[in-house]
Motif scaffolding. Structure first.
Motif, PDB file in Angstrom:
ATOM      1  N   GLU A  96       0.817  -1.214   0.000  1.00  0.00           N
ATOM      2  CA  GLU A  96       0.000   0.000   0.000  1.00  0.00           C
ATOM      3  C   GLU A  96       0.848   1.259   0.000  1.00  0.00           C
ATOM      4  O   GLU A  96       2.035   1.244   0.331  1.00  0.00           O
ATOM      5  CB  GLU A  96      -0.952   0.002   1.193  1.00  0.00           C
ATOM      6  N   PRO A 101      -5.649   6.767  -2.875  1.00  0.00           N
ATOM      7  CA  PRO A 101      -7.062   6.822  -2.474  1.00  0.00           C
ATOM      8  C   PRO A 101      -7.708   5.442  -2.394  1.00  0.00           C
ATOM      9  O   PRO A 101      -8.542   5.188  -1.521  1.00  0.00           O
ATOM     10  CB  PRO A 101      -7.713   7.672  -3.573  1.00  0.00           C
ATOM     11  N   ALA A 102      -7.348   4.536  -3.308  1.00  0.00           N
ATOM     12  CA  ALA A 102      -7.921   3.190  -3.270  1.00  0.00           C
ATOM     13  C   ALA A 102      -7.475   2.447  -2.018  1.00  0.00           C
ATOM     14  O   ALA A 102      -8.244   1.644  -1.452  1.00  0.00           O
ATOM     15  CB  ALA A 102      -7.513   2.413  -4.522  1.00  0.00           C
ATOM     16  N   CYS A 103      -6.247   2.708  -1.588  1.00  0.00           N
ATOM     17  CA  CYS A 103      -5.767   2.092  -0.335  1.00  0.00           C
ATOM     18  C   CYS A 103      -6.579   2.605   0.848  1.00  0.00           C
ATOM     19  O   CYS A 103      -6.950   1.837   1.741  1.00  0.00           O
ATOM     20  CB  CYS A 103      -4.292   2.400  -0.132  1.00  0.00           C
ATOM     21  N   GLN A 104      -6.858   3.896   0.847  1.00  0.00           N
ATOM     22  CA  GLN A 104      -7.684   4.468   1.912  1.00  0.00           C
ATOM     23  C   GLN A 104      -9.078   3.853   1.894  1.00  0.00           C
ATOM     24  O   GLN A 104      -9.651   3.538   2.943  1.00  0.00           O
ATOM     25  CB  GLN A 104      -7.787   5.985   1.753  1.00  0.00           C
ATOM     26  N   GLY A 105      -9.638   3.652   0.697  1.00  0.00           N
ATOM     27  CA  GLY A 105     -10.950   3.041   0.577  1.00  0.00           C
ATOM     28  C   GLY A 105     -10.974   1.632   1.137  1.00  0.00           C
ATOM     29  O   GLY A 105     -11.919   1.241   1.840  1.00  0.00           O
ATOM     30  N   PHE A 106      -9.935   0.858   0.843  1.00  0.00           N
ATOM     31  CA  PHE A 106      -9.857  -0.501   1.382  1.00  0.00           C
ATOM     32  C   PHE A 106      -9.768  -0.453   2.900  1.00  0.00           C
ATOM     33  O   PHE A 106     -10.440  -1.243   3.594  1.00  0.00           O
ATOM     34  CB  PHE A 106      -8.640  -1.226   0.804  1.00  0.00           C
ATOM     35  N   GLU A 107      -8.960   0.444   3.411  1.00  0.00           N
ATOM     36  CA  GLU A 107      -8.792   0.559   4.863  1.00  0.00           C
ATOM     37  C   GLU A 107     -10.118   0.893   5.549  1.00  0.00           C
ATOM     38  O   GLU A 107     -10.450   0.312   6.590  1.00  0.00           O
ATOM     39  CB  GLU A 107      -7.748   1.637   5.184  1.00  0.00           C
ATOM     40  N   ARG A 108     -10.846   1.816   4.993  1.00  0.00           N
ATOM     41  CA  ARG A 108     -12.100   2.236   5.626  1.00  0.00           C
ATOM     42  C   ARG A 108     -13.113   1.102   5.705  1.00  0.00           C
ATOM     43  O   ARG A 108     -13.832   0.968   6.694  1.00  0.00           O
ATOM     44  CB  ARG A 108     -12.691   3.412   4.854  1.00  0.00           C
ATOM     45  N   VAL A 109     -13.143   0.267   4.669  1.00  0.00           N
ATOM     46  CA  VAL A 109     -14.136  -0.797   4.619  1.00  0.00           C
ATOM     47  C   VAL A 109     -13.713  -2.007   5.447  1.00  0.00           C
ATOM     48  O   VAL A 109     -14.522  -2.590   6.190  1.00  0.00           O
ATOM     49  CB  VAL A 109     -14.396  -1.222   3.163  1.00  0.00           C
ATOM     50  N   ASP A 167      -6.512   7.989   7.782  1.00  0.00           N
ATOM     51  CA  ASP A 167      -7.635   8.832   8.194  1.00  0.00           C
ATOM     52  C   ASP A 167      -7.433  10.278   7.763  1.00  0.00           C
ATOM     53  O   ASP A 167      -8.403  10.984   7.463  1.00  0.00           O
ATOM     54  CB  ASP A 167      -7.809   8.777   9.722  1.00  0.00           C
TER      55      ASP A 167
END
Length: 258
Positions: A96, A101-109, A167
């Motif tokens: 990562e 941004p896609a990494c952040q999206g994976f983290e959030r979910v 975050d």
């Protein structure tokens, strides 16, 4: 010779002399033009070379200095930062970029279920930090953030600081993480992390060369992008049907099969 013929010859000589002067003047202008064009071309080439060098520095500066792995790093060349118990039934390998941004999206979910599974001893995560956005968009924020995260690992605070970075991730085109001051400011959100040792590690770029080596390993692995999330050798981040509950079931099945 008549006066008329003499005058005609004199006039002809004058015309020839005038023509020679024109030719000499034209030759001087031609030479001046050639020299001028050559100078312009040399200057233009120097400018292009300068721009190429500047852009190369922006889009993928290679860090110099010794490769210093963060404390507790494991795996080949000590490129993996582990989170979870060594004896966990399943291992998740994550590549990562803190600017991704896609990494952040994976983290959030998936962060809540990942935390649950690691806390329960069922899952061990191996984080590999790369700087893909630095190379694709320009800047150094991926490198600086990854170095700071490695510094947090030295302090035993990687998981919490890792989550803080995602975050507080800036927009992909805003290279806010290029500022060490910003990264140190964010460390205040993790109790006990903002210490003189952490600040020195961040400002000195202690782990910069290690981050570059990790990124090279990512390229050598021919992964398609970030995040790359491997479970049982498969990149589950590419599974369009993946949900937190399905992810939990996959991990438990992987753990049971060991």
């Amino acid at each position: 010779m008549s006066a008329k013929n003499h005058e005609a010859q004199r006039t002809a000589r004058q015309r020839l002399a005038a023509e020679r002067e024109k030719q000499k003047a034209a030759e001087r202008r031609r030479r001046t033009l050639i020299v001028g064009v050559t100078v312009v071309c040399v200057l233009a080439l120097a400018t292009v070379i300068g721009l190429i060098a500047a852009n190369a520095g922006k889009k993928g500066t290679t860090s110099s200095g010794p490769v210093v792995a963060p404390s507790g790093a494991q795996g080949k060349d000590s490129l993996a930062i582990p989170v979870g118990e060594d004896g966990a039934g399943a291992t998740l390998t994550v590549w990562e970029d803190f600017r991704c941004p896609a990494c952040q999206g994976f983290e959030r979910v998936y962060r809540p279920v990942i935390h649950d599974l690691t806390a329960a001893g069922k899952l061990r995560v191996e984080y590999h930090l790369v700087r893909l956005i630095d190379h694709n968009v320009g800047g150094t924020g991926s490198l600086r953030a990854a170095n700071a995260a490695a510094c947090a690992q030295d302090a035993g605070k990687f998981p919490a600081y890792h989550d803080v970075l995602f975050d507080d991730q800036p927009k992909e085109t805003e290279d806010a993480f290029a500022s060490n001051d910003k990264l140190i400011q964010l460390a205040a959100k993790v109790p006990g992390l903002d210490t003189p040792a952490f600040r020195s590690c961040v400002n000195d770029g202690t782990h910069d060369a290690w981050v570059d080596r990790s990124h090279q390993a990512f390229q050598d692995g021919r992964f398609s992008g970030t995040p790359t999330v491997l479970l049982g050798g498969k990149n589950i981040a590419q599974d369009a049907s993946l949900t937190p509950e399905k992810f939990r079931q996959m991990v438990e099945k992987e753990a049971a099969g060991r």
